[in-house]
Design an enzyme around this catalytic site. Sequence first.
Site, PDB file in Angstrom:
ATOM      1  N   GLY A   1      20.044  -1.791 -23.756  1.00 46.67           N
ATOM      2  CA  GLY A   1      21.165  -1.131 -23.104  1.00 46.67           C
ATOM      3  C   GLY A   1      20.835  -0.381 -21.836  1.00 46.67           C
ATOM      4  O   GLY A   1      21.611   0.475 -21.397  1.00 46.67           O
TER       5      GLY A   1
ATOM      6  N   ARG B   1      16.805 -13.947 -24.704  1.00 46.25           N
ATOM      7  CA  ARG B   1      17.462 -13.753 -23.413  1.00 46.25           C
ATOM      8  C   ARG B   1      17.750 -15.115 -22.775  1.00 46.25           C
ATOM      9  O   ARG B   1      16.911 -16.021 -22.847  1.00 46.25           O
ATOM     10  CB  ARG B   1      16.578 -12.951 -22.469  1.00 46.25           C
ATOM     11  CG  ARG B   1      16.049 -11.629 -23.003  1.00 46.25           C
ATOM     12  CD  ARG B   1      15.190 -10.990 -21.927  1.00 46.25           C
ATOM     13  NE  ARG B   1      14.460  -9.809 -22.365  1.00 46.25           N
ATOM     14  CZ  ARG B   1      13.222  -9.815 -22.833  1.00 46.25           C
ATOM     15  NH1 ARG B   1      12.569 -10.971 -22.940  1.00 46.25           N
ATOM     16  NH2 ARG B   1      12.619  -8.694 -23.179  1.00 46.25           N
TER      17      ARG B   1
ATOM     18  N   HIS C   1      22.134 -14.634 -17.587  1.00 41.09           N
ATOM     19  CA  HIS C   1      21.997 -13.253 -17.108  1.00 41.09           C
ATOM     20  C   HIS C   1      20.623 -12.654 -17.413  1.00 41.09           C
ATOM     21  O   HIS C   1      20.321 -11.548 -16.974  1.00 41.09           O
ATOM     22  CB  HIS C   1      23.080 -12.366 -17.723  1.00 41.09           C
ATOM     23  CG  HIS C   1      24.452 -12.631 -17.173  1.00 41.09           C
ATOM     24  ND1 HIS C   1      25.178 -13.753 -17.495  1.00 41.09           N
ATOM     25  CD2 HIS C   1      25.224 -11.923 -16.319  1.00 41.09           C
ATOM     26  CE1 HIS C   1      26.347 -13.722 -16.875  1.00 41.09           C
ATOM     27  NE2 HIS C   1      26.397 -12.618 -16.146  1.00 41.09           N
TER      28      HIS C   1
ATOM     29  N   LYS D   1       5.386  -9.634   9.670  1.00 43.13           N
ATOM     30  CA  LYS D   1       6.708 -10.194   9.920  1.00 43.13           C
ATOM     31  C   LYS D   1       7.717  -9.093   9.611  1.00 43.13           C
ATOM     32  O   LYS D   1       7.838  -8.637   8.474  1.00 43.13           O
ATOM     33  CB  LYS D   1       6.987 -11.412   9.046  1.00 43.13           C
ATOM     34  CG  LYS D   1       8.346 -12.039   9.374  1.00 43.13           C
ATOM     35  CD  LYS D   1       8.797 -13.051   8.353  1.00 43.13           C
ATOM     36  CE  LYS D   1      10.214 -13.508   8.698  1.00 43.13           C
ATOM     37  NZ  LYS D   1      10.845 -14.278   7.601  1.00 43.13           N
TER      38      LYS D   1
END
Length: 656
Positions: free
Chosen positions: A45, A293, A317, A497
């Site tokens: 969470g 996940r 996600h 750069k």
Amino acid sequence: MTNDVLIIGGGIIGLACAVELKLRGANVTVVCRDFTAAASHAAAGMLAPDAENIADAAMLDLCRRSLSLYPDWISKLEELTSLNTGYWPSGIFAPVYQSPITNHQSPAYWLDKAAIHEYQPGLGADVVGGWWYPENGQVDNQALVKVLRTAAESLGVSFKDGVTVEAIAQQEGQVIGIQTNIGFLRADHYLLAAGAWSNQLLPLPVRPRKGQMLRLRVPEFVQELPLTRVLFGENIYIVPRRNRSIVLGATSENVGFTPDNTPAGIQSLLQAATRLFPQLADYPIQEMWWGFRPATSDELPILGESHCKNLTLATGHYRNGILLAPVTANLIADVILSKTTDPLFTHFHYSRFQNTPVPTQSSTTTSMLTHPANFTNGHSKNLSLQPAEFNLQDSGLVIAGKTFQSRLMTGTGKYRSIDEMQKSVAASGCQIVTVAVRRVQTNAPGHEGLAEALDWGKIWMLPNTAGCQTAEEAIRVARLGREMAKLLGQEDNNFVKLEVIPDAKYLLPDPIGTLQAAEQLVKEGFAVLPYINADPMLAKRLEEVGCATVMPLAAPIGSGQGLKTTANIQIIIENATVPVVVDAGIGAPSEAAQAMELGADALLINSAIALAENAPAMAYAMGLATVAGRIAYLAGRMPIKNYASASSPLTGTITG
């Protein structure tokens, strides 16, 4: 307006979208195989876009936008249900064991050793400081999922639990229904939000990434809560709850859908947690669990329209499903009901994984393309032809007094693996490789071990300030890059750069910030290679302040749109007395050759190589195109005429 929407998946993304769609007037059905198996039940969470140091600019923008929605979103849900979600925006501490030289994301505040130990007693003795991210926080993910489910049911969302979707039936670019274990279900529109299981229904690069977790309980003899903020440490996060439990997470394992906790996984979490906060060693273990996940190959979500007009995607996600729930719900509802797509969604479209394969010309050609090890010094013999063989004079690419034979620079980001990056660099024949300083320092996905992956005795490092939004940030990161080059043996490397990009949506460089940073860095002895819009006046001004090159974009970075700024690049080339390097937007070898034919001194190409289906083969093709374009420029093209001109002479021909 689409009235009937069927959502495949009952995790937090599916539930959040269901609530938002229902509130906007749609009739919504959620089909869920196992409500408790969703990754959202197994999460911690955390709401931590800054603490996680998200490297991808578009992803960071999406996460921060979602975080800003959280307070109102939570209030709306709690008002609908009269239930508590455990939302706790108390900030996050990120303790470290070695002092960093710079911050990686903002907003953040650095706390030295004395300060962090004062603000958070009980930290390990080897914690030397840390960052405080005051805008980050947490929510009780399990409570939130229950609140979302309750809100959806109270609004009239229909749920079909225990239903396994076996196939998505399609005809002529439309979904005509879904085949399930209880029969065929139909709707006007479909939303795939099946998380780690999405690949079982569509050929999307979404794979399960197992995470093991455990929960400790604060003993009763401990009067006050020892932690009131999340601790985001190295390979561990410690999430305290108001109910006196403490969540520890999480492993990251590529083991498919292999279930169960393992001694190795739990031991690694306990070791990392007790090093960071030693008194946890005496707290009782309350619970252990695991989850899967939904990770894509680039670790970014897949959002928006699909190949079917009535199928929308919201999956992949990875570790940010809880955080991204509110923004995903809002933008997906826009796509389905209003047929409007937020420009940010273009960065997460499924098509980024579908590139044209390298064509097969012959068995010999195919062998060379597929096996970059067959190249000689990164090139085929044809690529080794030099302009001198055609009586053309070319002195090589000279930047800040250093000469390079290759005029192609490549990047190190976006590759699917370190091995693929190594082969691509070799195949391209490049001598200059850009390295994102922040991503190397934070071991961002795809950058782990990057410093050891290339032979820096042969490859010149071009550190870049990717991810910097202000001149001040860019200057700090440039200094870090110079130190990083020295650590890798390039003592005289003062190249940088310079990128100053404040807008994560369009990724266009800030001309004012770039000029300010360039002026300071030149004063500090850097060879500055600034990334700019194709602005001839800015290019000249940067040259005047002492930049070693100018690097105008051909098109927006990562877009692959090709040369969209040709006229301005031509003006820059005509007026420049320093090398002009065309950077960003080139998507194909033909475009690389065209840029060199204009008279550009060099090219910098990353996305077009890294995102190709066969990256090493595309790198080889880009090397060929760069050489071809340079030779064509030196050779001088024929004049363009407004009329035809016969190839064969008309005099001396036989007539009659």
